[in-house]
Motif scaffolding. Structure first.
Motif, short mmCIF file in Angstrom:
data_model
loop_
_atom_site.label_atom_id
_atom_site.label_comp_id
_atom_site.label_asym_id
_atom_site.label_seq_id
_atom_site.Cartn_x
_atom_site.Cartn_y
_atom_site.Cartn_z
N THR A 1 -88.52 7.35 59.28
CA THR A 1 -88.02 8.68 58.87
C THR A 1 -86.51 8.69 59.08
O THR A 1 -85.76 8.26 58.23
CB THR A 1 -88.72 9.77 59.68
OG1 THR A 1 -88.61 9.47 61.09
CG2 THR A 1 -90.18 9.88 59.30
N SER B 1 -86.77 16.58 64.33
CA SER B 1 -86.64 15.28 64.98
C SER B 1 -87.13 15.43 66.41
O SER B 1 -86.69 16.33 67.13
CB SER B 1 -85.17 14.82 64.96
OG SER B 1 -85.06 13.51 65.48
N GLN C 1 -94.42 10.35 63.83
CA GLN C 1 -94.11 10.31 62.40
C GLN C 1 -95.36 10.48 61.56
O GLN C 1 -95.35 11.18 60.54
CB GLN C 1 -93.41 9.00 62.06
CG GLN C 1 -92.01 8.89 62.68
CD GLN C 1 -91.41 7.52 62.49
OE1 GLN C 1 -90.56 7.32 61.64
NE2 GLN C 1 -91.87 6.55 63.29
N GLU D 1 -81.24 20.20 60.84
CA GLU D 1 -82.13 19.44 61.73
C GLU D 1 -82.15 20.06 63.12
O GLU D 1 -81.12 20.53 63.61
CB GLU D 1 -81.62 18.00 61.81
CG GLU D 1 -82.35 17.08 62.76
CD GLU D 1 -81.69 15.71 62.78
OE1 GLU D 1 -81.57 15.10 61.70
OE2 GLU D 1 -81.25 15.27 63.85
N LYS E 1 -85.26 19.90 59.19
CA LYS E 1 -86.04 18.76 59.65
C LYS E 1 -86.31 18.84 61.15
O LYS E 1 -85.47 19.32 61.92
CB LYS E 1 -85.31 17.45 59.34
CG LYS E 1 -85.29 17.08 57.87
CD LYS E 1 -84.64 15.72 57.68
CE LYS E 1 -84.67 15.30 56.22
NZ LYS E 1 -84.05 13.96 56.03
N GLN F 1 -90.11 14.43 61.23
CA GLN F 1 -89.21 13.90 60.20
C GLN F 1 -88.06 13.08 60.78
O GLN F 1 -87.14 12.68 60.07
CB GLN F 1 -88.67 15.06 59.37
CG GLN F 1 -89.78 15.75 58.60
CD GLN F 1 -89.67 17.26 58.63
OE1 GLN F 1 -89.21 17.86 59.60
NE2 GLN F 1 -90.10 17.90 57.56
#
Length: 239
Positions: free
Chosen positions: A65, A5, A33, A209, A3, A38
């Motif tokens: 998210t 971020s 977003q 992530e 993911k 994500q």
């Protein structure tokens, strides 16, 4: 897929340099977003040099998210996170006057403190991650804190990537493999960029992530925010 971020501290830095509300931190979070990010990461510091407490509370209902709040777990930070209840809190041992994060936890020395703090967050249903240097020997103690994940501090990787990317990656690979043994998830962040991200993401196991701010916002000055987010997502894609 790992993911993405996006850390929006830099948006707040630009806003605060002029005063007022432009660029808007909340609008940036919504747009990011919409563009495919994500998660949204913020790192509020006590002096509010970028993200403010007001921002933290205004962002909460807008992040649909994953909301990740980073910071040194002083009591005011702990209380704020418990009130806001983000999906994840990342504990970073940065000094109040640090320009940016510059070291991971010594979880062996701070084991008792981290256990107590993490227990508070876990009781509130908040996933916890501890910021860690690429040091396999420290993973055991990170696991003993009760954390769910570690976040690998990737400045050294980014700094040495162009000289010898395989050598730069090696301690991170060893640390991630050790984390896997202890059932810890792996996040990563700091100085990851479009240039060095793909090699890292392709070779670190269980990378759940990445949190990226400075490089992404800087690259967006040339490429535009939507194009930049999409470029990062392509770097993370597993074909």
């Amino acid at each position: 897929m790992t993911k993405l971020s996006v850390n929006i501290n830099k948006i707040a830095t630009i806003r605060n340099a002029r005063g007022g509300e432009l660029p808007s931190v909340t609008e940036a979070a919504v747009k990011l977003q919409d563009f495919g990010a994500q998660g949204i990461t913020i790192h509020p510091r006590p002096d509010e040099r970028h993200i403010t407490r007001k921002d933290v509370y205004e962002l909460k209902p807008l992040v649909h998210t994953e909301f990740n709040i980073e910071g040194n777990p002083h009591r005011p930070f702990i209380d704020m996170v418990l009130e806001v209840k983000p999906e994840q809190v990342t504990l970073v041992p940065d000094a109040d006057n640090a320009i940016t994060s510059n070291a991971g936890w010594n979880c062996e020395i701070h084991l008792g403190f981290l256990r107590n703090v993490i227990a508070e967050f876990k009781d509130a249903g908040i996933r916890t991650s501890v910021f860690l240097d690429p040091n396999p020997a420290m993973v055991k103690y990170a696991a003993e804190t009760g954390a769910d994940r570690i976040e690998l501090y990737t400045e050294a990787y980014a700094k040495n990537y162009l000289q010898n990317k395989k050598k730069a990656l090696q301690p991170y690979l060893e640390t991630a493999l050790e984390a896997e043994k202890y059932g810890l998830g792996v996040n990563a962040g700091h100085d990851l960029s479009l240039e060095n991200l793909k090699y890292f993401a392709d070779n670190i196991p269980n990378l759940l992530e990445v949190s990226i701010g400075h490089a992404l916002i800087s690259e967006a000055l040339y490429m535009g925010l939507e194009n930049t987010v999409q470029a990062y997502l392509k770097r993370l894609a597993k074909w």
